[in-house]
Motif scaffolding. Structure first.
Motif, PDB file in Angstrom:
ATOM      1  N   UNK A 143     -36.295 -10.942 -40.033  1.00 21.50           N
ATOM      2  CA  UNK A 143     -36.572 -10.427 -41.388  1.00 21.50           C
ATOM      3  C   UNK A 143     -37.938 -10.915 -41.863  1.00 21.50           C
ATOM      4  N   UNK A 144     -38.200 -12.207 -41.643  1.00 18.59           N
ATOM      5  CA  UNK A 144     -39.491 -12.797 -42.081  1.00 18.59           C
ATOM      6  C   UNK A 144     -40.649 -12.030 -41.458  1.00 18.59           C
ATOM      7  N   UNK A 145     -40.521 -11.740 -40.175  1.00 17.61           N
ATOM      8  CA  UNK A 145     -41.612 -11.047 -39.468  1.00 17.61           C
ATOM      9  C   UNK A 145     -41.859  -9.657 -40.090  1.00 17.61           C
ATOM     10  N   UNK A 146     -40.780  -8.933 -40.335  1.00 16.41           N
ATOM     11  CA  UNK A 146     -40.956  -7.567 -40.873  1.00 16.41           C
ATOM     12  C   UNK A 146     -41.450  -7.593 -42.315  1.00 16.41           C
ATOM     13  N   UNK A 147     -41.073  -8.621 -43.063  1.00 14.78           N
ATOM     14  CA  UNK A 147     -41.600  -8.730 -44.427  1.00 14.78           C
ATOM     15  C   UNK A 147     -43.112  -8.940 -44.389  1.00 14.78           C
TER      16      UNK A 147
ATOM     17  N   UNK B  98     -41.637 -17.230 -46.186  1.00 14.16           N
ATOM     18  CA  UNK B  98     -41.690 -18.611 -45.690  1.00 14.16           C
ATOM     19  C   UNK B  98     -40.312 -18.973 -45.164  1.00 14.16           C
ATOM     20  N   UNK B  99     -40.281 -19.550 -43.978  1.00 14.48           N
ATOM     21  CA  UNK B  99     -39.001 -19.891 -43.334  1.00 14.48           C
ATOM     22  C   UNK B  99     -38.616 -21.336 -43.633  1.00 14.48           C
ATOM     23  N   UNK B 100     -37.342 -21.544 -43.966  1.00 14.68           N
ATOM     24  CA  UNK B 100     -36.830 -22.915 -44.121  1.00 14.68           C
ATOM     25  C   UNK B 100     -35.778 -23.148 -43.042  1.00 14.68           C
TER      26      UNK B 100
ATOM     27  N   UNK C 280     -43.472 -22.133 -41.888  1.00 14.91           N
ATOM     28  CA  UNK C 280     -42.111 -22.649 -41.745  1.00 14.91           C
ATOM     29  C   UNK C 280     -42.042 -24.082 -42.242  1.00 14.91           C
ATOM     30  N   UNK C 281     -40.884 -24.443 -42.782  1.00  9.28           N
ATOM     31  CA  UNK C 281     -40.677 -25.835 -43.172  1.00  9.28           C
ATOM     32  C   UNK C 281     -39.288 -26.275 -42.759  1.00  9.28           C
ATOM     33  N   UNK C 282     -39.065 -27.564 -42.779  1.00 10.87           N
ATOM     34  CA  UNK C 282     -37.781 -28.129 -42.372  1.00 10.87           C
ATOM     35  C   UNK C 282     -37.122 -28.661 -43.641  1.00 10.87           C
ATOM     36  N   UNK C 283     -35.939 -28.169 -43.951  1.00 15.68           N
ATOM     37  CA  UNK C 283     -35.254 -28.622 -45.168  1.00 15.68           C
ATOM     38  C   UNK C 283     -34.951 -30.111 -45.057  1.00 15.68           C
ATOM     39  N   UNK C 284     -35.211 -30.816 -46.163  1.00 16.13           N
ATOM     40  CA  UNK C 284     -34.908 -32.247 -46.166  1.00 16.13           C
ATOM     41  C   UNK C 284     -36.091 -33.069 -45.695  1.00 16.13           C
TER      42      UNK C 284
END
Ligand SMILES: NC(=O)C1=CN([C@@H]2O[C@H](COP(=O)(O)OP(=O)(O)OC[C@H]3O[C@@H](n4cnc5c(N)ncnc54)[C@H](O)[C@@H]3O)[C@@H](O)[C@H]2O)[C@H](O)CC1
Ligand SMILES: [K+]
Length: 508
Positions: A66-70, A78-80, A106-110
């Motif tokens: 989805x992120x790629x197509x957006x 932005x991916x979490x 991209x980010x890592x939650x926490x």
């Protein structure tokens, strides 16, 4: 319009990938693009900065697609990651690597700082049909924060936290603005409380050749559950078979009402008229009849000899059975009250007539009190029982909350066990036929939880039976039309609270 469980979805996915040969990554690409398209449609109103919450399974992988197509459409994504991206496996790892090569943010939650105010919308790619139980640790925290952010949330396949099969909610649960159901609606989207977390549900194809394989899909996968939507209700599957008309507009006999609840008989009988039957006879205790004359001139009012009090206690069953000649359906129960020996009375009616039968309200309670209901004659003719959850609890000898926990399976089981068509009322009424087909209704509103609404449904179903519908058609169509009439009535009012059962009859 099929509705599936997580297991049925997995079987269909597996068959599509392994037997038909469409790779999982293709299905996933279609899934992610479909979700992106829904968001692109929302972006002008909502905004163009979207946060994609990515779980560790294929639901998360859909989120990466989805992120790629957006991004391709000029929407910021932005991916979490909830888990260390390095721990992803299979197709999720493939999508992770593609996202990394494209340097998708991209980010890592926490670990990374996440400020929800930097975004306009959220995509829930945390948990899909692989979810088991309550969302654990990181997932739970992320769900709570997403809900608290106040941002619109688009759920992939199902809102994370609902049980895909029963609609039970495992807190915390995503409260979605929209759910993009992939290929088929999952059952949990159509049963409360899950249904209220789903927001608007849209079904998007992902390349599973459903249409082509319709016969195959139904036979191979025994998909028996359908959502009762306009298309199905209007389809030939639920339209009356032409030869069923037999040129009759149908004559319904309604045995209902007593001194305390005469209105129930009036509502059921009038609904039967509005449902299209040519004639409706309302059999009521003799002492009541003089008070009923003129309320609805189109009704044929017939007294059944009673105890002089206007109750069914002491009425002659022969009087009622004599009335059955020339009728095409019988509705028993609305507002009848209870009396000593009523269960035996009902058993005699049940066993001595071959008329299509609708059993509602007090007649259901009579059956619930029957010590030997399984020994009653198994009626081959259409027999439709229409309990609300409380009546179902008595029939099934279960607490009401147990009835509500898995409405579809309970309804299917009871219907098959007793050879009846069962309509379990409530938000998203469930109809099950005696041979295992289930229809889940999507019309209706909370305003219909009002005295007499069930009487209207019973009369309407009786009317459809009298006009030649099969038990399945009469139950499903009746439930659909009843809810649709309630929606029309509600649309004419500032709030559903003021809806009364007569409004539903008027809108039929
Ligand atoms: N071919 C296909 O099956 C396709 C599936 N699609 C998408 O895939 C998901 C189903 O994916 P799956 O990998 O089976 O599981 P999930 O992503 O739903 O589950 C995530 C993962 O999380 C762990 N988990 C399970 N329950 C919990 C919990 N309560 N708390 C925390 N973590 C949990 C578990 O390890 C799971 O593996 C389906 O919904 C679609 O979105 C494609 O769209 C099409 C092809
Ligand atoms: K999800």
């Amino acid at each position: 319009m099929h509705v599936v469980t997580a297991e049925e979805m997995r079987r269909i996915d597996f068959d599509t990938i392994q037997r038909i040969g469409i790779p999982a990554l293709v299905l996933m690409e279609n899934a992610g693009r479909a979700v992106a398209e829904e968001i692109i449609g929302m972006a002008p109103q909502v905004g163009r900065r979207w946060l994609i919450l990515v779980g560790k399974g294929n639901n998360g992988a859909d989120g990466l697609v989805t992120a790629r197509h957006l991004l391709e459409a000029g929407v910021e994504a932005t991916v979490v990651y909830t888990v260390d991206p390095a721990s992803l496996t299979g197709d999720a790892a493939v999508q992770r690597d593609i996202a990394a090569k494209l340097q998708i943010q991209a980010m890592r939650y926490g670990i990374d700082t996440l400020d929800w105010r930097d975004y306009d919308g959220v995509v829930d790619g945390l948990l899909g049909t692989g979810s088991k139980g309550a969302p654990r640790h990181v997932y739970a925290k992320l769900i709570e924060q997403a809900n608290a952010s106040g941002l619109p949330i688009v759920a992939i396949d199902i809102p994370s936290g609902i049980n895909a099969d029963t609609g039970e909610i495992n807190q915390p649960c995503i409260r979605a603005t929209k759910t993009v159901a992939l290929a088929f609606k999952k059952r949990g989207l159509l049963q409360f409380p899950g249904a209220e977390c789903a927001g608007e549900v849209v079904v998007r194809p992902i390349g599973i050749p459903v249409g082509l394989a319709d016969e195959h899909e139904v036979t191979t996968f025994e998909l028996n559950d359908k959502a009762l939507e306009r298309k199905l209700a209007a389809s030939s599957a639920l339209r009356r078979a032409p030869d069923a008309h037999k040129g009759t507009a149908g004559h319904v006999l309604v045995a209902a009402g007593c001194r305390a609840y005469s209105g129930a008989g009036l509502l059921a009988s009038t609904a039967a008229l509005r449902g299209g039957s040519g004639l409706v006879t309302w059999a009521a205790p003799a002492a009541l009849v003089p008070t009923l004359v003129g309320h609805q001139p189109e009704l044929i009012l017939v007294p059944v000899s009673d105890n002089g009090q206007g109750d069914w206690d002491g009425t002659s069953i022969q009087d009622l059975l004599k009335l059955i000649t020339g009728k095409q359906a019988l509705v028993v129960g609305p507002g009848m009250g209870r009396w000593n020996g009523d269960t035996e009375w009902l058993r005699e009616v049940w066993e001595s007539t071959t008329l299509p039968l609708v059993i509602d309200a007090d007649a259901l309670n009579m059956i619930a009190d029957a010590p030997d209901f399984p020994e009653w004659r198994r009626r081959e003719e259409a027999t439709i029982m229409t309990p609300h959850p409380g009546e179902m609890a008595r029939l099934a000898k279960l607490p009401t909350k147990e009835v509500q926990r898995d409405r579809i399976e309970l309804t299917r089981r009871y219907a098959a066990e007793h050879g009846v068509t069962l309509v379990l009322k409530g938000a998203r009424t469930v109809c099950a036929t005696s041979h295992g087909e289930v229809y889940i209704n999507v019309t209706g509103n909370a305003g219909m939880a009002t005295g007499g609404s069930g009487d209207v449904l019973a009369g309407l179903i009786g009317s459809l039976l009298a006009q030649g519908c099969s038990a399945a058609q009469a139950a499903a169509l009746g439930v659909y039309l009843h809810g649709a009439a309630g929606d029309r009535a509600a649309a004419k009012r500032p709030s559903t609270r003021s809806l009364i059962a007569g409004d539903i009859v008027d809108e039929l």
